[in-house]
Write a protein that holds these residues in place. Structure first.
Motif, PDB file in Angstrom:
ATOM      1  N   LYS A 228       0.819  -1.206   0.000  1.00 36.02           N
ATOM      2  CA  LYS A 228       0.000   0.000   0.000  1.00 36.02           C
ATOM      3  C   LYS A 228       0.860   1.266   0.000  1.00 36.02           C
ATOM      4  CE  LYS A 228      -3.715  -0.169   2.655  1.00 36.02           C
ATOM      5  NZ  LYS A 228      -4.574  -0.434   3.835  1.00 36.02           N
ATOM      6  N   ILE A 229       1.986   1.237   0.698  1.00 30.53           N
ATOM      7  CA  ILE A 229       2.893   2.385   0.689  1.00 30.53           C
ATOM      8  C   ILE A 229       3.370   2.672  -0.730  1.00 30.53           C
ATOM      9  CG2 ILE A 229       5.220   3.117   1.371  1.00 30.53           C
ATOM     10  CD1 ILE A 229       4.664   1.771   4.103  1.00 30.53           C
ATOM     11  N   ASN A 230       3.698   1.631  -1.480  1.00 34.01           N
ATOM     12  CA  ASN A 230       4.151   1.832  -2.850  1.00 34.01           C
ATOM     13  C   ASN A 230       3.011   2.249  -3.777  1.00 34.01           C
ATOM     14  OD1 ASN A 230       7.162   1.085  -3.449  1.00 34.01           O
ATOM     15  ND2 ASN A 230       6.477  -0.336  -1.863  1.00 34.01           N
ATOM     16  N   VAL A 231       1.787   1.826  -3.478  1.00 35.70           N
ATOM     17  CA  VAL A 231       0.636   2.322  -4.240  1.00 35.70           C
ATOM     18  C   VAL A 231       0.519   3.830  -4.071  1.00 35.70           C
ATOM     19  CG1 VAL A 231      -1.892   2.330  -4.348  1.00 35.70           C
ATOM     20  CG2 VAL A 231      -0.660   0.165  -4.214  1.00 35.70           C
ATOM     21  N   TYR A 232       0.718   4.318  -2.836  1.00 34.59           N
ATOM     22  CA  TYR A 232       0.625   5.747  -2.582  1.00 34.59           C
ATOM     23  C   TYR A 232       1.797   6.511  -3.205  1.00 34.59           C
ATOM     24  CZ  TYR A 232      -2.566   3.957   0.995  1.00 34.59           C
ATOM     25  OH  TYR A 232      -3.573   3.300   1.656  1.00 34.59           O
ATOM     26  N   LEU A 233       2.965   5.853  -3.309  1.00 31.31           N
ATOM     27  CA  LEU A 233       4.164   6.529  -3.798  1.00 31.31           C
ATOM     28  C   LEU A 233       4.241   6.614  -5.321  1.00 31.31           C
ATOM     29  CD1 LEU A 233       6.948   5.114  -1.433  1.00 31.31           C
ATOM     30  CD2 LEU A 233       6.106   7.469  -1.522  1.00 31.31           C
ATOM     31  N   TRP A 246       5.805  -1.198  -9.922  1.00 36.12           N
ATOM     32  CA  TRP A 246       6.356  -2.554  -9.955  1.00 36.12           C
ATOM     33  C   TRP A 246       6.485  -3.122  -8.544  1.00 36.12           C
ATOM     34  CZ3 TRP A 246       6.941  -6.065 -13.617  1.00 36.12           C
ATOM     35  CH2 TRP A 246       6.915  -5.656 -14.951  1.00 36.12           C
ATOM     36  N   LEU A 247       6.968  -2.320  -7.606  1.00 39.62           N
ATOM     37  CA  LEU A 247       7.097  -2.783  -6.221  1.00 39.62           C
ATOM     38  C   LEU A 247       5.732  -3.114  -5.623  1.00 39.62           C
ATOM     39  CD1 LEU A 247       9.823  -0.333  -4.859  1.00 39.62           C
ATOM     40  CD2 LEU A 247      10.084  -2.781  -5.326  1.00 39.62           C
ATOM     41  N   ALA A 248       4.715  -2.308  -5.972  1.00 44.44           N
ATOM     42  CA  ALA A 248       3.362  -2.588  -5.482  1.00 44.44           C
ATOM     43  C   ALA A 248       2.836  -3.901  -6.055  1.00 44.44           C
ATOM     44  CB  ALA A 248       2.423  -1.436  -5.843  1.00 44.44           C
ATOM     45  N   ASN A 249       3.063  -4.129  -7.354  1.00 40.43           N
ATOM     46  CA  ASN A 249       2.597  -5.369  -7.979  1.00 40.43           C
ATOM     47  C   ASN A 249       3.317  -6.590  -7.411  1.00 40.43           C
ATOM     48  OD1 ASN A 249       0.886  -3.890  -9.612  1.00 40.43           O
ATOM     49  ND2 ASN A 249       2.341  -3.761 -11.301  1.00 40.43           N
ATOM     50  N   ILE A 250       4.643  -6.472  -7.273  1.00 42.22           N
ATOM     51  CA  ILE A 250       5.417  -7.582  -6.702  1.00 42.22           C
ATOM     52  C   ILE A 250       5.011  -7.818  -5.252  1.00 42.22           C
ATOM     53  CG2 ILE A 250       7.733  -8.333  -6.043  1.00 42.22           C
ATOM     54  CD1 ILE A 250       8.772  -6.767  -8.503  1.00 42.22           C
ATOM     55  N   GLY A 251       4.831  -6.719  -4.514  1.00 40.19           N
ATOM     56  CA  GLY A 251       4.415  -6.845  -3.119  1.00 40.19           C
ATOM     57  C   GLY A 251       3.078  -7.533  -2.970  1.00 40.19           C
ATOM     58  N   PHE A 252       2.150  -7.211  -3.888  1.00 41.50           N
ATOM     59  CA  PHE A 252       0.834  -7.834  -3.787  1.00 41.50           C
ATOM     60  C   PHE A 252       0.904  -9.336  -4.068  1.00 41.50           C
ATOM     61  CE2 PHE A 252      -3.161  -9.249  -5.707  1.00 41.50           C
ATOM     62  CZ  PHE A 252      -4.008  -9.011  -4.638  1.00 41.50           C
ATOM     63  N   VAL A 253       1.711  -9.727  -5.038  1.00 45.34           N
ATOM     64  CA  VAL A 253       1.862 -11.157  -5.339  1.00 45.34           C
ATOM     65  C   VAL A 253       2.447 -11.889  -4.132  1.00 45.34           C
ATOM     66  CG1 VAL A 253       3.072 -12.831  -6.780  1.00 45.34           C
ATOM     67  CG2 VAL A 253       2.056 -10.799  -7.825  1.00 45.34           C
TER      68      VAL A 253
END
Length: 374
Positions: A228-233, A246-253
């Motif tokens: 979520k932090i990377n979604v906001y960033l 990319w970090l948000a997508n990888i984090g979600f997986v």
């Protein structure tokens, strides 16, 4: 393998102490429930023991947990005012995301600290083997007159104290500090159940099971807040940052995998199964003391795991089918839809929803809608 109780032995196959197959999982839980849950004549409830257990409740423990909850709340305010909000302003995070930025920063820090301590206690300290041999959690336990007076190991005690304080704080935070979401009522139920489960297992000295529950939960929450932090960033300063997407997508997986592995696989295998089967192996013919009540709370917790996994799968389906283009909180998405319908708002392609007086609606704009963008 022979198990000796009160001068007689009971022999079980070695396979009884190994991880079960899916069929064995349900069969053995059924055996345990059939032996203990529906056999009140053989295992009458020990009301005297229950009364002693309730009387072992200590005001100092409850007062300590409340004090820790106050300290957690104060620490969150300090971090939000002195760190999270200044950083959000410096990075020029979008107003809608800025509303939730302090919440995610706080939860990322808090869950990281709590889980790292759980990791140390359960695995790294080398003092306990109940993660690797959970079926032995009730081995050697005798519910005698002095059982309830036995002290907890100090590291386990502080693990419990910190978690009780944090979940008491979380009840307050869900009501008065966090963004309200579709599942906030379920979140309050989860916090209440967790507090009750922790306190009950503390009084009953079922701390091995309690420690496993805590260890298996917090890692997924850390990864969720990182995502979520990377979604906001990714959308800040009037620029789009592909790295954060990319970090948000990888984090979600990774989050989805960790949830499935820790809460839908390991939780049943390391907690639900041993909490039933260990009773069957080591306490046949003896009162297991509140076995059914304790395990019913564990099953309720597992139902919540499945309920929230629905949101994870729903988001995966929406992204895969193109209904939703970005990794965002599905709970907030549906809450925003509800607010828009209630307020009669119409969505403009590529434009965040806003309330009629020109101010940003904190619920409807908690995410950026992309459904009709093309």
């Amino acid at each position: 393998m022979a198990i000796v109780f009160d001068g007689y032995s009971r022999v079980y196959p070695a396979s009884y102490y190994e991880d079960p197959s899916l069929t064995e999982f349900f069969h053995r839980i059924g055996l345990s429930l059939g032996e203990f849950a529906f056999n009140s004549t053989k295992y009458p409830h020990d009301y005297a023991f229950t009364l002693r257990m309730l009387r072992s409740w200590r005001l100092v423990d409850v007062g300590g947990a409340v004090l820790l909850a106050v300290l957690f709340t104060a620490l969150r305010y300090v971090i939000s005012v002195c760190f999270s909000l200044p950083v959000a302003n410096w990075l020029q995070i979008q107003p809608a995301s800025k509303l939730k930025w302090p919440e995610s920063i706080w939860k990322f820090i808090a869950y990281s600290g709590l889980w790292l301590y759980s990791l140390y206690v359960v695995l790294l300290s080398g003092r306990y083997d109940f993660f690797h041999n959970p079926v032995d959690i009730l081995r050697g336990i005798i519910f005698d007159e002095n059982y309830l007076e036995k002290p907890l190991p100090s590291d386990i005690y502080w693990m419990y104290a910190l978690q009780l304080g944090f979940y008491l704080h979380s009840v307050y935070a869900t009501l008065f500090m966090d963004a309200w979401r579709k599942d906030s009522i379920m979140m309050l139920f989860h916090h209440g159940l967790t507090i009750f489960l922790l306190e009950f297992s503390l009084l009953m000295k079922y701390y091995k099971t309690g420690a496993l529950v805590l260890f298996l939960h917090d890692l997924s929450d850390i990864i969720l807040e990182f995502t979520k932090i990377n979604v906001y960033l990714k959308d800040r300063g009037k620029k789009f940052f592909l790295l954060n997407e990319w970090l948000a997508n990888i984090g979600f997986v990774i989050f989805a995998f960790s949830w499935a592995w820790f809460r839908l696989y390991w939780f049943p295998l390391k907690v639900l199964y041993p909490s039933h089967w260990s009773v069957y192996l080591y306490h046949q013919g003896r009162d297991p003391k509140m076995f059914v009540f304790f395990n019913s709370m564990l099953f309720a917790l597992q139902i919540l795991h499945i309920y929230w996994f629905y949101f994870i799968v729903l988001l995966l389906v929406r992204v895969a089918t193109g209904t939703q283009r970005e990794v965002e909180d599905t709970r907030e998405y549906e809450e925003a839809e509800r607010h828009r319908r209630l307020n009669g708002h119409q969505e403009s392609p590529g434009v965040d929803d806003a309330s009629q007086d020109g101010t940003v609606d904190s619920a409807a704009t908690s995410i950026r809608h992309r459904t009709n963008k093309d």
